[in-house]
Design a protein around this motif. Structure first.
Motif, PDB file in Angstrom:
ATOM      1  N   HIS A  67       0.804  -1.225   0.000  1.00  0.00           N
ATOM      2  CA  HIS A  67       0.000   0.000   0.000  1.00  0.00           C
ATOM      3  C   HIS A  67       0.834   1.271   0.000  1.00  0.00           C
ATOM      4  O   HIS A  67       0.286   2.378   0.009  1.00  0.00           O
ATOM      5  N   ARG A 107     -11.111 -14.628   5.313  1.00  0.00           N
ATOM      6  CA  ARG A 107     -11.455 -13.395   4.572  1.00  0.00           C
ATOM      7  C   ARG A 107     -12.964 -13.189   4.547  1.00  0.00           C
ATOM      8  O   ARG A 107     -13.462 -12.093   4.726  1.00  0.00           O
ATOM      9  N   HIS A 137      -7.616  -7.868  10.260  1.00  0.00           N
ATOM     10  CA  HIS A 137      -6.847  -8.108   9.044  1.00  0.00           C
ATOM     11  C   HIS A 137      -6.931  -9.598   8.723  1.00  0.00           C
ATOM     12  O   HIS A 137      -6.951 -10.425   9.635  1.00  0.00           O
ATOM     13  N   ASP A 197      -4.755 -12.255   2.078  1.00  0.00           N
ATOM     14  CA  ASP A 197      -5.626 -12.377   0.900  1.00  0.00           C
ATOM     15  C   ASP A 197      -5.189 -13.456  -0.099  1.00  0.00           C
ATOM     16  O   ASP A 197      -5.835 -13.636  -1.125  1.00  0.00           O
TER      17      ASP A 197
HETATM   18 MG   LIG Z   1      -5.358  -6.698   2.456  1.00  0.00          MG
END
Ligand SMILES: [Mg+2]
Ligand SMILES: Nc1ncnc2c1ncn2[C@@H]1O[C@H](COP(=O)(O)OP(=O)(O)OP(=O)(O)O)[C@@H](O)[C@H]1O
Length: 150
Positions: free
Chosen positions: A52, A85, A115, A118
């Motif tokens: 990010h 997730r 969190h 992924d």
């Molecule tokens: Mg993520």
């Protein structure tokens, strides 16, 4: 069996939602393989969120994740990366469905409580950022044969 990295973020700790969130994974039948209550250093935060870097929310995100303790966790189970997730819910509050952690308890895209890795690659990378090999506990969960009958 697969492993994933998950973490209750500072807002989850401060809002007293640790028990509530953990209970969902325990009740689902997911095995806890590691757990660490800790402060994240700036260095670790930057490594964890390296994907990010450069985004508009990056500086805020680093500040948020280092602002208060987190509960770092490794979960184990079949297809557990996708399942954790799903239980966490979508990133943005309007997309996070009821029944998910974020859908039930979060109203903000940044302060979204949890969190979850992924992908298989992220899971491996994140687990090794937060845990040493000997901190990941290999044991038999007595409920496994009732959770995974085949
Ligand atoms: Mg993520
Ligand atoms: N538009 C945004 N504004 C502010 N913060 C954001 C925004 N998008 C993401 N974040 C923060 O950065 C984190 C990482 O973003 P990412 O796109 O990886 O979402 P995610 O995969 O749903 O969440 P996580 O990686 O924490 O499981 C988000 O969980 C959230 O805390």
């Amino acid at each position: 069996m697969e492993k994933t990295f998950s973490m209750i973020k500072p807002d989850g700790i401060q809002r007293g939602l640790v028990g509530e969130i953990l209970q969902r994974f325990e009740k689902k039948g997911i095995k806890i393989a590691a757990m660490k209550f800790m402060m994240i250093s700036r260095e670790l935060a930057e490594k964890h969120y390296t994907a990010h870097k450069g985004k508009v929310f990056y500086d805020d995100l680093i500040r948020f994740i280092t602002s208060s303790p987190v509960l770092a966790m490794v979960f184990e189970g079949e297809d557990v990366i996708n399942i954790v997730r799903k239980l966490a819910g979508a990133t943005s509050p309007e997309a996070a469905l009821p029944g998910t952690v974020r859908g039930d308890y979060s109203l903000d895209v940044e302060y979204n409580l949890i969190h979850a890795s992924d992908s298989k690659e992220s899971a491996e990378r994140e687990i090794s950022l937060f845990f040493r090999e000997e901190e990941i506990i290999n044991y038999e969960l007595i409920t496994a044969k009732w959770v995974y009958p085949k």
